[in-house]
Scaffold this motif. Structure first.
Motif, PDB file in Angstrom:
ATOM      1  N   ILE A   1       0.852  -1.182   0.000  1.00  0.00           N
ATOM      2  CA  ILE A   1       0.000   0.000   0.000  1.00  0.00           C
ATOM      3  C   ILE A   1       0.892   1.236   0.000  1.00  0.00           C
ATOM      4  O   ILE A   1       1.839   1.326   0.779  1.00  0.00           O
ATOM      5  CB  ILE A   1      -0.917   0.014   1.249  1.00  0.00           C
ATOM      6  CG1 ILE A   1      -1.771  -1.254   1.296  1.00  0.00           C
ATOM      7  CG2 ILE A   1      -1.805   1.245   1.244  1.00  0.00           C
ATOM      8  CD1 ILE A   1      -2.545  -1.419   2.595  1.00  0.00           C
ATOM      9  N   ALA A   2       0.578   2.195  -0.846  1.00  0.00           N
ATOM     10  CA  ALA A   2       1.348   3.432  -0.922  1.00  0.00           C
ATOM     11  C   ALA A   2       1.212   4.226   0.377  1.00  0.00           C
ATOM     12  O   ALA A   2       0.165   4.187   1.037  1.00  0.00           O
ATOM     13  CB  ALA A   2       0.859   4.279  -2.094  1.00  0.00           C
ATOM     14  N   ALA A   3       2.276   4.940   0.751  1.00  0.00           N
ATOM     15  CA  ALA A   3       2.275   5.737   1.982  1.00  0.00           C
ATOM     16  C   ALA A   3       1.110   6.722   2.001  1.00  0.00           C
ATOM     17  O   ALA A   3       0.488   6.944   3.040  1.00  0.00           O
ATOM     18  CB  ALA A   3       3.604   6.462   2.140  1.00  0.00           C
ATOM     19  N   ARG A   4       0.800   7.302   0.856  1.00  0.00           N
ATOM     20  CA  ARG A   4      -0.322   8.255   0.784  1.00  0.00           C
ATOM     21  C   ARG A   4      -1.638   7.569   1.130  1.00  0.00           C
ATOM     22  O   ARG A   4      -2.474   8.136   1.823  1.00  0.00           O
ATOM     23  CB  ARG A   4      -0.390   8.858  -0.612  1.00  0.00           C
ATOM     24  CG  ARG A   4      -1.556   9.805  -0.791  1.00  0.00           C
ATOM     25  CD  ARG A   4      -1.200  10.957  -1.708  1.00  0.00           C
ATOM     26  NE  ARG A   4      -2.331  11.798  -2.010  1.00  0.00           N
ATOM     27  CZ  ARG A   4      -2.806  12.746  -1.202  1.00  0.00           C
ATOM     28  NH1 ARG A   4      -2.225  12.963  -0.055  1.00  0.00           N
ATOM     29  NH2 ARG A   4      -3.840  13.478  -1.559  1.00  0.00           N
ATOM     30  N   GLN A   5      -1.832   6.341   0.663  1.00  0.00           N
ATOM     31  CA  GLN A   5      -3.055   5.601   0.973  1.00  0.00           C
ATOM     32  C   GLN A   5      -3.128   5.270   2.472  1.00  0.00           C
ATOM     33  O   GLN A   5      -4.200   5.319   3.069  1.00  0.00           O
ATOM     34  CB  GLN A   5      -3.132   4.323   0.141  1.00  0.00           C
ATOM     35  CG  GLN A   5      -3.206   4.561  -1.354  1.00  0.00           C
ATOM     36  CD  GLN A   5      -4.406   5.418  -1.752  1.00  0.00           C
ATOM     37  OE1 GLN A   5      -5.415   5.458  -1.088  1.00  0.00           O
ATOM     38  NE2 GLN A   5      -4.276   6.110  -2.868  1.00  0.00           N
ATOM     39  N   VAL A   6      -1.977   4.952   3.062  1.00  0.00           N
ATOM     40  CA  VAL A   6      -1.937   4.684   4.507  1.00  0.00           C
ATOM     41  C   VAL A   6      -2.348   5.944   5.264  1.00  0.00           C
ATOM     42  O   VAL A   6      -3.146   5.889   6.203  1.00  0.00           O
ATOM     43  CB  VAL A   6      -0.530   4.202   4.946  1.00  0.00           C
ATOM     44  CG1 VAL A   6      -0.431   4.113   6.457  1.00  0.00           C
ATOM     45  CG2 VAL A   6      -0.205   2.862   4.302  1.00  0.00           C
ATOM     46  N   GLN A   7      -1.812   7.094   4.841  1.00  0.00           N
ATOM     47  CA  GLN A   7      -2.162   8.361   5.481  1.00  0.00           C
ATOM     48  C   GLN A   7      -3.659   8.659   5.340  1.00  0.00           C
ATOM     49  O   GLN A   7      -4.302   9.080   6.306  1.00  0.00           O
ATOM     50  CB  GLN A   7      -1.371   9.509   4.866  1.00  0.00           C
ATOM     51  CG  GLN A   7       0.049   9.590   5.338  1.00  0.00           C
ATOM     52  CD  GLN A   7       0.751  10.771   4.727  1.00  0.00           C
ATOM     53  OE1 GLN A   7       1.170  10.710   3.583  1.00  0.00           O
ATOM     54  NE2 GLN A   7       0.843  11.842   5.466  1.00  0.00           N
ATOM     55  N   LEU A   8      -4.212   8.448   4.154  1.00  0.00           N
ATOM     56  CA  LEU A   8      -5.639   8.692   3.946  1.00  0.00           C
ATOM     57  C   LEU A   8      -6.487   7.752   4.798  1.00  0.00           C
ATOM     58  O   LEU A   8      -7.503   8.164   5.367  1.00  0.00           O
ATOM     59  CB  LEU A   8      -5.996   8.546   2.467  1.00  0.00           C
ATOM     60  CG  LEU A   8      -5.514   9.678   1.555  1.00  0.00           C
ATOM     61  CD1 LEU A   8      -5.744   9.322   0.086  1.00  0.00           C
ATOM     62  CD2 LEU A   8      -6.218  10.981   1.902  1.00  0.00           C
ATOM     63  N   GLY A   9      -6.071   6.505   4.889  1.00  0.00           N
ATOM     64  CA  GLY A   9      -6.781   5.553   5.734  1.00  0.00           C
ATOM     65  C   GLY A   9      -6.734   5.961   7.196  1.00  0.00           C
ATOM     66  O   GLY A   9      -7.746   5.920   7.910  1.00  0.00           O
ATOM     67  N   PHE A  10      -5.555   6.378   7.644  1.00  0.00           N
ATOM     68  CA  PHE A  10      -5.394   6.817   9.031  1.00  0.00           C
ATOM     69  C   PHE A  10      -6.266   8.038   9.306  1.00  0.00           C
ATOM     70  O   PHE A  10      -6.969   8.099  10.320  1.00  0.00           O
ATOM     71  CB  PHE A  10      -3.917   7.135   9.310  1.00  0.00           C
ATOM     72  CG  PHE A  10      -3.655   7.579  10.718  1.00  0.00           C
ATOM     73  CD1 PHE A  10      -3.675   6.663  11.764  1.00  0.00           C
ATOM     74  CD2 PHE A  10      -3.384   8.902  11.001  1.00  0.00           C
ATOM     75  CE1 PHE A  10      -3.439   7.075  13.060  1.00  0.00           C
ATOM     76  CE2 PHE A  10      -3.140   9.316  12.296  1.00  0.00           C
ATOM     77  CZ  PHE A  10      -3.168   8.405  13.329  1.00  0.00           C
TER      78      PHE A  10
END
Length: 130
Positions: A103-112
């Motif tokens: 998972i891309a870091a940006r997607q992790v941030q959006l999920g968080f």
């Protein structure tokens, strides 16, 4: 200044983040990931994996201190519940760690961020109903 360079202002902001984390943890039992992750992301060039590792280390230290404090004050620890919860948490962390490589870091941030919004809305609703 570059986000990776430590200066007095950045050091003070990180220290304030640590203090706020401690205050929120002491009062509400929350704070580690909810405060550390966004602030480290904003104030440093540390990778998302490094930020998560730092947050988990802080949570582990605070949690261990809480367990020791509780045990030394004579409280009974629900060992069976704690073991099941710890096992499930470890399994979830392992799954999350494996998934994070895909998972891309940006997607992790959006999920968080999405989880933070949901938790905040849930707390607002709960407070309004009390």
């Amino acid at each position: 200044a570059h986000r990776g360079q430590m200066n007095r202002k950045r050091a003070a902001a990180l220290a304030a983040t640590g203090s706020l984390t401690g205050l929120m943890t002491g009062m509400l039992g929350v704070g580690g990931g909810f405060i550390i992750v966004p602030m480290m992301r904003k104030l440093t060039d540390v990778s998302m994996h490094g930020i998560v590792a730092t947050s988990l280390m802080v949570i582990a230290l605070v949690g261990s201190g809480g367990v020791l404090a509780t045990a030394t004050h004579g409280a009974t620890l629900p060992l069976e519940v704690a073991l099941w919860f710890t096992g499930a948490t470890a399994a979830g962390m392992l799954s999350g760690r494996l998934a994070s490589h895909h998972i891309a870091a940006r997607q992790v941030q959006l999920g968080f961020a999405s989880i933070l919004v949901c938790v905040a809305l849930g707390l607002l609703v709960k407070a309004a109903l009390m």
